[in-house]
Write a protein that holds these residues in place. Structure first.
Motif, PDB file in Angstrom:
ATOM      1  N   ARG A 136      24.719  35.294 -38.462  1.00 51.96           N
ATOM      2  CA  ARG A 136      24.365  36.477 -39.310  1.00 51.96           C
ATOM      3  C   ARG A 136      23.217  37.021 -38.283  1.00 51.96           C
ATOM      4  N   GLU A 137      22.002  36.182 -38.263  1.00 53.33           N
ATOM      5  CA  GLU A 137      20.384  37.042 -38.203  1.00 53.33           C
ATOM      6  C   GLU A 137      20.012  36.422 -36.518  1.00 53.33           C
ATOM      7  N   ARG A 164      21.915  40.267 -35.303  1.00 53.60           N
ATOM      8  CA  ARG A 164      21.470  41.083 -35.940  1.00 53.60           C
ATOM      9  C   ARG A 164      19.790  41.684 -34.502  1.00 53.60           C
ATOM     10  N   LYS A 165      19.568  40.093 -34.498  1.00 52.67           N
ATOM     11  CA  LYS A 165      18.416  40.179 -33.400  1.00 52.67           C
ATOM     12  C   LYS A 165      19.089  40.568 -31.632  1.00 52.67           C
TER      13      LYS A 165
END
Length: 607
Positions: free
Chosen positions: A255-256, A259-260
């Motif tokens: 998920r991180e 998002r990036k």
């Protein structure tokens, strides 16, 4: 989060390729059509000057090298290949001189190529690497142009501080620098440990992920080891660390990354499974009854977010290229390349420049043998020769003689000939009253890291067991313990071989002379151990009686899923497992009367 050393290495490659060309632009112009961005039929360019919509990224991967720089000896150095007629052929494979050549050959014609590993690059290593705390292996991996690896459980054998040294460099805190005027530089690739945090701070021990980049193509790599690492590593190795759920951790960092803006993600997981066939070229997706793959990786793969495009796995030392459905039901590639550098996996990831994601339907993968009939990489030969010269004064000392191969790692039987030798050595060394008074000894099968091979590995002559060869079999230098256990606890320990965490993948203890019992594999769980057949020197085990039991400190701590063995009292610490092994070889063999492989008649197996 792309590591600086990666950028430097990528720059070195480009500069080397561009020698004599004035600019990088000239280099691109000089390439064959499509070489710098291969659409391979997937392209959706919009006229001249536009890049094709997709580009194929080559992912090369391997796992569980365990410091095997030289070709692994004996049956442990073979891979099984199924022939067109259905027979299975053993092919000698492995050794970094050949692995380097295989990887370099595979990269040719693939401008977008990234090399990743699934953990256990070091640990339980042969003497050539283990004697020097695995600095030679890290140096070799740098030379192989490894881009990234997950940590495995064996990366924690010597603790977090030593793992940090392997990553960051610096000479060993006790033994110092091994080569005059040379300081160990550390790994120029990132070790990823997303699910390992420090107990005091809750922060990750090492980087959880890294992003590989080239010409606008971005692929994120998340690395985890198995959550059960503390159960299979000595307590000192994981002191102060916490190990988290693999699926939850990977999903969190996916998920991180998402998002990036990193939509293409590969998970490097040091946990694996067991395919229905041990042949590396087995079709894991064949639909026959009993086909496919089983083991922990299946449930892990089914739980990992669809954001992750492929899984590179390890730990079980198996070879497989399988698809396992993700939570949305779509097939996803799961691979493993055996162990000891005997195979590498070549996976094609088709990257969509518009979505920045992998076209999952286009993912193709296959395992390839690292054969020993190809040219050796000369830089790896020089590396091995250099470290061998340093190791020679210790490595070449004869410890004993054998009349034929004594198989350990290479044996698939529950009772292994070399397991019997090791258990007998431990019992004999610790039986005297002043050494612990041991009546029986247990050896964990995973601690036997090689075979004893009759053929000479160097100039020592056939049948001679050198210190280096003995070390390769028993590389952990575990201290031996002798403890009090009741007969009931002994029976429980034998049942724990095939029940609880060991039910799906049994861990059959190697037992010393005098202990006999029947293992009925037609039954399930603890019932597989036929309790009324368990005897010591012909007498039934008395549940109420106390027995003196010898085992290494790992087993005595309840390791490998044997909590009953961790209940011992009145502990006496003895010599190391390696010292006892070498003493036994010296006492029971000579040039004129070599040690023969022992009979395997202690465990009666009903299939």
């Amino acid at each position: 989060m792309s590591a600086t050393p990666q950028k430097n290495r990528a720059t070195r490659r480009v500069l080397a390729a561009a020698a004599g060309l004035a600019t990088v632009g000239a280099l691109v112009a000089a390439m064959p059509a499509g070489a710098h961005d291969r659409g391979d039929g997937h392209g959706h360019g919009h006229g001249n000057g536009h890049k094709p919509r997709t580009v194929d990224v080559q992912l090369l991967s391997f796992n569980d090298l365990h410091g095997n720089l030289e070709p692994p000896a004996g049956s442990a150095g073979n891979v099984s290949e199924k022939q067109p007629d259905g027979t299975v052929k053993a092919i000698p494979a492995g050794g970094v001189e050949y692995l380097a050549t295989s990887l370099r050959t595979a990269r040719q014609g693939n401008p977008y190529s990234v090399t990743a590993a699934g953990g256990d690059m070091v640990g339980a290593s042969p003497l050539l690497s283990g004697l020097f705390h695995d600095e030679p292996t890290i140096e070799a991996l740098n030379g192989l142009d490894l881009d990234v690896t997950a940590v495995g459980n064996h990366e924690f054998d010597e603790g977090a501080a030593e793992l940090a040294r392997l990553q960051n460099g610096g000479c060993h805190p006790v033994e110092g620098c091994y080569e005059k005027g040379k300081k160990f530089k550390g790994a120029d690739f990132p070790y990823l440990a997303a699910n390992v945090t420090k107990e005091k701070t809750g922060k990750p021990l090492l980087k959880p992920y890294t992003v590989w980049k080239k010409n606008g193509v971005k692929i994120g790599f998340i690395g985890v080891t198995l959550e059960g690492t503390p159960d299979i590593v000595t307590a000192n190795g994981v002191k102060g660390l916490k190990f988290h759920d693999e699926v939850e951790t990977i999903n969190k960092y996916a998920r991180e990354l998402d998002r990036k803006g990193v939509k293409s993600i590969v998970a490097l997981i040091h946990e694996g499974g067991a395919p229905a066939s041990t042949s590396y070229n087995y079709d894991c997706d064949s639909p026959g009854a009993g086909d496919g793959i089983s083991g922990p990786i299946v449930d892990i793969a089914k739980g990992i977010t669809p954001k992750v495009d492929a899984l590179v796995t390890g730990h079980t030392h198996q070879a497989y290229v399988c698809t396992v459905p993700d939570p949305s039901g779509k097939p996803r590639m799961v691979t493993s390349a055996s162990s000891f550098g005997k195979l590498y996996t070549d996976t094609t990831l088709t990257y969509d420049r518009r979505t920045h994601d992998i076209v999952r339907t286009s993912v193709k993968s296959a395992n390839h043998v690292v054969t020993r009939d190809q040219a050796k990489a000369t830089d790896m030969t020089r590396l091995i020769d250099r470290w061998n010269r340093l190791a020679a004064p210790i490595a070449g000392k004869p410890q004993g003689w054998i009349s034929a191969d004594i198989n350990g790692r290479g044996s698939t039987a529950p009772e292994k000939p070399l397991g019997n030798v090791i258990a007998d050595a431990q019992l004999e060394g610790l039986a005297p009253a002043d050494k612990g008074g041991a009546e029986v000894a247990f050896m964990n099968p995973g601690g036997i890291r090689a075979d004893l091979v009759h053929k000479a590995s160097g100039g020592e002559g056939d049948g001679v067991v050198t210190y280096g060869e003995a070390f390769t079999v028993q590389p952990f230098t575990n201290m031996m313990n002798v403890v009090d256990l009741t007969g009931a606890q002994l029976v429980s320990a034998l049942q724990q071989q095939v029940s609880g965490p060991n039910e799906a993948s049994p861990k059959i203890l190697q037992v010393s002379r005098g202990l006999t019992y029947t293992l009925d594999l037609t039954k399930t769980g603890a019932a597989r151990v036929v309790t009324d057949t368990i005897k010591l020197n012909g007498a039934a085990i008395d549940p109420a009686r106390t027995y003196r039991v010898a085992m290494n400190e790992f087993l005595a701590g309840g390791g490998d899923g044997f909590p009953a063995l961790g209940q011992g009292t009145n502990k006496l610490v003895g010599a190391s497992d390696l010292d006892l092994f070498n003493a036994y070889l010296a006492a029971h063999s000579s040039a004129t009367a070599p040690l023969a492989p022992p009979a395997t008649d202690r465990i009666t197996v009903i299939q």
